[in-house]
Design an enzyme around this catalytic site. Structure first.
Site, PDB file in Angstrom:
ATOM      1  N   ASP A  78     -37.624 -13.877 -16.387  1.00 13.73           N
ATOM      2  CA  ASP A  78     -38.759 -14.419 -15.642  1.00 13.73           C
ATOM      3  C   ASP A  78     -38.456 -15.796 -15.056  1.00 13.73           C
ATOM      4  O   ASP A  78     -38.967 -16.148 -13.990  1.00 13.73           O
ATOM      5  CB  ASP A  78     -39.991 -14.494 -16.548  1.00 13.73           C
ATOM      6  CG  ASP A  78     -40.601 -13.124 -16.813  1.00 13.73           C
ATOM      7  OD1 ASP A  78     -40.193 -12.154 -16.132  1.00 13.73           O
ATOM      8  OD2 ASP A  78     -41.476 -13.018 -17.690  1.00 13.73           O
ATOM      9  N   GLY A  79     -37.622 -16.589 -15.733  1.00 13.04           N
ATOM     10  CA  GLY A  79     -37.272 -17.894 -15.202  1.00 13.04           C
ATOM     11  C   GLY A  79     -36.539 -17.795 -13.878  1.00 13.04           C
ATOM     12  O   GLY A  79     -36.816 -18.560 -12.939  1.00 13.04           O
ATOM     13  N   ASN A 152     -46.371 -19.904 -11.814  1.00 15.63           N
ATOM     14  CA  ASN A 152     -47.052 -19.839 -13.109  1.00 15.63           C
ATOM     15  C   ASN A 152     -48.089 -20.938 -13.274  1.00 15.63           C
ATOM     16  O   ASN A 152     -49.269 -20.666 -13.457  1.00 15.63           O
ATOM     17  CB  ASN A 152     -46.035 -19.960 -14.252  1.00 15.63           C
ATOM     18  CG  ASN A 152     -45.560 -18.626 -14.769  1.00 15.63           C
ATOM     19  OD1 ASN A 152     -46.006 -17.577 -14.310  1.00 15.63           O
ATOM     20  ND2 ASN A 152     -44.650 -18.659 -15.716  1.00 15.63           N
ATOM     21  N   ASP A 153     -47.619 -22.185 -13.242  1.00 17.98           N
ATOM     22  CA  ASP A 153     -48.522 -23.277 -13.601  1.00 17.98           C
ATOM     23  C   ASP A 153     -47.993 -24.632 -13.164  1.00 17.98           C
ATOM     24  O   ASP A 153     -46.796 -24.823 -12.958  1.00 17.98           O
ATOM     25  CB  ASP A 153     -48.767 -23.295 -15.121  1.00 17.98           C
ATOM     26  CG  ASP A 153     -47.487 -23.162 -15.938  1.00 17.98           C
ATOM     27  OD1 ASP A 153     -46.477 -23.787 -15.566  1.00 17.98           O
ATOM     28  OD2 ASP A 153     -47.492 -22.431 -16.941  1.00 17.98           O
ATOM     29  N   ARG A 180     -58.915 -37.018 -22.938  1.00 21.89           N
ATOM     30  CA  ARG A 180     -57.767 -37.582 -23.652  1.00 21.89           C
ATOM     31  C   ARG A 180     -57.100 -36.432 -24.396  1.00 21.89           C
ATOM     32  O   ARG A 180     -57.737 -35.754 -25.207  1.00 21.89           O
ATOM     33  CB  ARG A 180     -58.205 -38.667 -24.639  1.00 21.89           C
ATOM     34  CG  ARG A 180     -58.508 -40.001 -23.997  1.00 21.89           C
ATOM     35  CD  ARG A 180     -58.966 -41.026 -25.023  1.00 21.89           C
ATOM     36  NE  ARG A 180     -57.999 -41.191 -26.107  1.00 21.89           N
ATOM     37  CZ  ARG A 180     -56.896 -41.956 -26.042  1.00 21.89           C
ATOM     38  NH1 ARG A 180     -56.622 -42.606 -24.923  1.00 21.89           N
ATOM     39  NH2 ARG A 180     -56.082 -42.062 -27.074  1.00 21.89           N
ATOM     40  N   ASP A 182     -52.918 -34.186 -24.864  1.00 20.69           N
ATOM     41  CA  ASP A 182     -51.484 -34.164 -24.571  1.00 20.69           C
ATOM     42  C   ASP A 182     -51.212 -33.697 -23.151  1.00 20.69           C
ATOM     43  O   ASP A 182     -50.060 -33.732 -22.706  1.00 20.69           O
ATOM     44  CB  ASP A 182     -50.754 -33.242 -25.554  1.00 20.69           C
ATOM     45  CG  ASP A 182     -50.614 -33.864 -26.936  1.00 20.69           C
ATOM     46  OD1 ASP A 182     -50.916 -35.063 -27.073  1.00 20.69           O
ATOM     47  OD2 ASP A 182     -50.206 -33.148 -27.870  1.00 20.69           O
ATOM     48  N   GLN A 251     -39.759 -25.848 -14.679  1.00 18.95           N
ATOM     49  CA  GLN A 251     -38.403 -25.917 -14.129  1.00 18.95           C
ATOM     50  C   GLN A 251     -38.139 -27.169 -13.299  1.00 18.95           C
ATOM     51  O   GLN A 251     -36.989 -27.523 -13.066  1.00 18.95           O
ATOM     52  CB  GLN A 251     -38.128 -24.668 -13.285  1.00 18.95           C
ATOM     53  CG  GLN A 251     -38.154 -23.390 -14.106  1.00 18.95           C
ATOM     54  CD  GLN A 251     -37.865 -22.162 -13.273  1.00 18.95           C
ATOM     55  OE1 GLN A 251     -38.075 -22.148 -12.061  1.00 18.95           O
ATOM     56  NE2 GLN A 251     -37.378 -21.114 -13.910  1.00 18.95           N
TER      57      GLN A 251
END
EC number: 2.7.1.23
Length: 296
Positions: A78-79, A152-153, A180, A182, A251
């Site tokens: 998938d990458g 994807n995102d 607030r 991560d 990526q």
């Protein structure tokens, strides 16, 4: 062969076991059926292709694959598919994935059945599916500093310092919240089975026209994923970013400074994915996520 396609591009994943043999089988198959073959130069340079298999093929970069080809086959995981999609989508060229990796949500054709599955597709017997992409712009001091695409995102995340970041979120210029945490994942339906799922986001059927906003370890437990139409404009104002970054499909990334704004919209061109005619979306989910099969 009477085919709607004539020029076939091949993208290969470097440093993958047996990739040369898979590429050899595909190149030989395509040449035997009269197709013109274009090879991604990275795959050739990284020795993913046997030297003798490059004879009679055109060697180009990924952007040129979108320019010269009317179908691109991705050999990898998938990458590899995500990387190729971002380069090729602007040219509106369809992509088909052959799984040489692991999970394979996007590269679904097993390499063992590659030619059997590809033959009907090349004859024009396939299912076509459109997937939306994210287009993101980083605005710094009122000017566009960077642009990027993601299938994807797009993920705003804290940096190496390890401290929480603070940011404001707007949808269509309407204030949503200050958070607030991560970070924040802005996911497409394609990305809903990736990082978003691991962070507690919902699975969205691939053809939906929607984004999800998925907090990453928010300080307030009332911050939950939100689904919005993909016609929306999302704006993230970073107020305390530390050394935060925005990552695209995991990526590539852009470093973020305090008071930077990230503007996210649907990209104007969808990605067109071709599947064999026996493709079923929920069957893929069952296989990849190990869901139970029907009992009756």
């Amino acid at each position: 062969m009477n085919s709607p396609f004539h020029n076939i591009g091949i993208v290969t994943r470097p440093n993958t076991p047996d990739i040369q043999d898979t590429a050899h089988t595909l190149i030989t198959f395509l040449k035997q059926h009269g197709f013109t073959v274009y090879l991604d130069e990275v795959g050739v340079r990284e020795c993913c292709i046997y030297t003798q298999d490059t004879d009679g093929c055109h060697i180009v970069n990924k952007t040129e694959l979108g320019q010269y080809c009317d179908l691109v086959a991705v050999l990898g995981g998938d990458g590899t598919f995500l990387s190729a999609a971002r380069e090729i989508t602007p040219r509106a060229v369809p992509i088909i994935g052959i799984n040489q990796g692991h999970l394979g949500f996007l590269t679904q054709i097993p390499r063992e059945y590659m030619t059997d599955k590809l033959l009907p597709v090349l004859e024009g017997k396939y299912l076509a599916e459109e997937r939306i992409l994210i287009e993101a712009a980083l605005i710094r001091e009122g000017k566009t500093a960077e642009r990027a695409l993601a299938l994807n995102d797009a993920v705003l995340s804290r940096g190496g310092a390890g401290q929480m970041i603070e940011f404001e979120v707007f949808v269509n210029q309407e204030f949503v919240y200050t958070q607030r945490s991560d970070g924040l994942i802005v996911s497409t339906p394609t990305g809903s089975t990736a990082y978003s799922l691991a962070a507690g986001g919902p699975i969205m059927q691939a053809g939906l026209h929607a984004f999800t906003l998925v907090p990453i370890c928010p300080q307030s437990m009332t911050n939950r994923p939100i689904a919005i139409p993909d016609t929306s404009e999302i704006e993230i104002l970073v107020t305390q970013g530390g050394d935060a970054r925005v990552h695209f499909d995991g990526q590539s990334f852009i470093d973020v400074q305090n008071l930077d704004r990230i503007i996210i919209r649907r990209y104007h061109n969808p990605l067109r994915i071709l599947h064999p005619t026996d493709y079923q979306y929920f069957k893929t989910l069952r296989q990849k996520l190990h869901w139970g099969e029907q009992l009756v």
